[in-house]
Design an enzyme around this catalytic site. Structure first.
Site, short mmCIF file in Angstrom:
data_model
loop_
_atom_site.label_atom_id
_atom_site.label_comp_id
_atom_site.label_asym_id
_atom_site.label_seq_id
_atom_site.Cartn_x
_atom_site.Cartn_y
_atom_site.Cartn_z
N ASP A 101 1.08 -1.03 0.39
CA ASP A 101 -0.22 0.26 -0.41
C ASP A 101 0.99 1.45 0.27
O ASP A 101 1.63 1.56 0.79
CB ASP A 101 -0.51 -0.57 1.07
CG ASP A 101 -2.46 -0.15 1.15
OD1 ASP A 101 -2.81 0.03 -0.02
OD2 ASP A 101 -2.98 -1.31 2.03
N GLY A 105 -3.14 -7.12 1.69
CA GLY A 105 -3.65 -8.60 1.60
C GLY A 105 -4.11 -8.83 2.89
O GLY A 105 -3.07 -8.69 3.95
N GLY A 106 -4.89 -9.86 2.37
CA GLY A 106 -5.71 -10.40 3.52
C GLY A 106 -4.86 -11.07 4.79
O GLY A 106 -5.29 -10.24 6.11
N GLY A 107 -4.11 -12.10 4.48
CA GLY A 107 -3.10 -12.80 5.54
C GLY A 107 -2.15 -12.07 5.60
O GLY A 107 -1.39 -11.91 7.63
N ASN A 146 -2.54 -8.70 6.68
CA ASN A 146 -3.04 -7.67 7.30
C ASN A 146 -3.29 -8.23 8.67
O ASN A 146 -2.79 -8.28 9.91
CB ASN A 146 -4.29 -7.35 6.27
CG ASN A 146 -4.22 -6.00 5.86
OD1 ASN A 146 -2.75 -5.57 5.90
ND2 ASN A 146 -4.87 -5.49 4.28
N ARG A 199 1.91 -6.80 -6.41
CA ARG A 199 0.55 -5.64 -7.23
C ARG A 199 1.21 -4.76 -6.11
O ARG A 199 1.39 -4.42 -5.14
CB ARG A 199 -0.63 -5.95 -7.23
CG ARG A 199 -1.60 -6.34 -5.72
CD ARG A 199 -3.02 -6.50 -6.16
NE ARG A 199 -3.53 -7.40 -4.65
CZ ARG A 199 -4.31 -6.86 -4.36
NH1 ARG A 199 -4.76 -5.73 -4.59
NH2 ARG A 199 -4.46 -7.60 -2.74
N GLU A 200 1.28 -2.62 -6.42
CA GLU A 200 1.17 -2.06 -5.34
C GLU A 200 -0.25 -1.10 -5.55
O GLU A 200 -0.51 -0.52 -6.52
CB GLU A 200 2.69 -1.20 -5.63
CG GLU A 200 2.51 0.41 -5.20
CD GLU A 200 4.10 0.87 -5.74
OE1 GLU A 200 4.97 0.48 -4.92
OE2 GLU A 200 3.61 1.84 -6.42
N SER A 230 -11.11 5.19 9.53
CA SER A 230 -11.40 3.85 8.52
C SER A 230 -11.67 2.47 8.93
O SER A 230 -11.75 2.14 9.59
CB SER A 230 -9.08 4.48 7.96
OG SER A 230 -9.74 3.31 6.93
N ASP A 265 -9.68 -8.15 8.04
CA ASP A 265 -8.67 -8.81 8.93
C ASP A 265 -8.03 -8.49 10.60
O ASP A 265 -7.65 -10.12 10.78
CB ASP A 265 -6.88 -8.23 7.94
CG ASP A 265 -7.86 -8.65 6.42
OD1 ASP A 265 -8.32 -9.52 6.29
OD2 ASP A 265 -7.41 -7.54 6.03
#
Length: 326
Positions: A22, A47-49, A51, A98-99, A258, A264
């Site tokens: 991010d 990303g899910g995991g 985080n 990805r970014e 936020s 997560d």
């Protein structure tokens, strides 16, 4: 609560097959066709995991973050996690991690988040990921699979993961969506965390009213090999469902900054709590506290332990007061 990432040789492992970096910055007035002067960019692993691992770390616990990494962004991601003191294991891919990019307008206080597509993952690469999981998973371990799949990875990837976890005697915690979720529920899952929209898809309906929520959730868990299902209700809290019991954990009113990473963080809190031997109700109460605490922080910073503990104490106190006899 005091957390540790190991207990009698057991451990927590998070898996992220579509991680990201991010990139966050701010501008004074967002206008089109203008060269805008941005402030210094800040980078966070996501990303899910990943985080989930970051939130576990914030709570004072420990987990191993296993993820697919590729290109310079993938190396950057690994460095971010390493610098934060989070143990990692990577599976290299030929594509580039990805970014994502987020910009906050300091005039309007509005934030704009641009989510980039994930890389294509070759068959040999996603199979290598399953092999890596199989190699490090032991009986009693918690395996947290969180996040969407990316192109190239088959829809039944999490189902294959569930089979590995079952064969190893590990507990699979799953938080995903779409076709991957519909395939995964064919396997054995310890803890499933859908939101209302995802539960609707699982139940084959377009919408779930609150009067329908409990019977639909109960019917679902009775037809699948899922020990616990926790339906995330956002600011309204969560619903805990097992074959024997059902319980509603109300949300807590806070000043939201936020909602990024709240789900997560909720998973992280539940896994940490369950890992330490909490009851199912305590597990979800702590998870709700973690998700709520994350919404109190701007950007992608996730929960602070001191915020979590205060909210958790309030939730438990409210539970005791609610259940008093008149």
């Amino acid at each position: 609560m005091v957390f540790d990432g190991t207990k009698e040789m057991q451990k927590i492992i998070t898996l992220t097959v579509n991680p990201l970096v991010d990139k966050n910055t701010t501008v004074v007035g967002l206008r089109p066709d203008t060269n805008l002067a941005a402030t210094q960019a800040f980078y966070h692993a996501g990303g899910g995991g990943i985080n989930v691992s970051r939130a576990i770390h914030n709570l004072g616990g420990s987990s191993m973050a296993l993820f697919l990494e590729g290109g310079r962004t993938g190396a950057h991601l690994a460095n971010l996690l390493g610098s934060a003191g989070i143990p990692i294991k990577t599976v290299h891919i030929s594509g580039h991690t990805r970014e994502n990019f987020a910009v906050k307008d300091r005039v309007t206080q509005l934030a704009y988040r641009f989510s980039m597509p994930g890389p294509f993952v070759k068959e040999a690469e996603w199979k290598a990921c399953l092999t890596a999981v199989e190699g490090i998973l032991n009986p009693g371990d918690y395996l947290v699979a969180s996040g969407k799949l990316t192109t190239g990875i088959p829809d039944d990837f999490y189902l294959q993961l569930a089979d590995i976890a079952e064969a190893k005697g590990a507990k699979l915690v799953l938080d995903t969506k779409g076709k991957a979720l519909l395939e995964a529920i064919k396997g054995r899952i310890y803890l499933l965390k859908p939101n209302l929209a995802e539960l609707s898809e699982l139940c084959g309906v377009s919408y779930i009213s609150y009067s329908e929520l409990e019977p639909l959730a109960k019917n679902f868990i009775n037809r699948h090999s899922c020990e616990f299902m926790v339906v995330s209700l956002g600011a309204k809290g969560a619903l805990l469902v097992s074959a024997q019991n059902i319980a509603y954990i109300p949300g807590v009113v806070v000043s939201q900054q936020s909602i990024i990473g709240a789900g997560d963080s909720m998973v992280a809190g539940m896994v940490c709590s369950s890992f330490q031997g909490a009851t199912p109700l305590e597990m979800v109460q702590y998870g709700v506290a973690c998700g709520t605490a994350t919404t109190m922080r701007a950007g992608t910073k996730l929960c602070k332990k001191e915020d979590v503990e205060g909210i958790y104490e309030w939730i438990q106190l409210r539970e005791k007061e609610t259940n008093k006899s008149f």
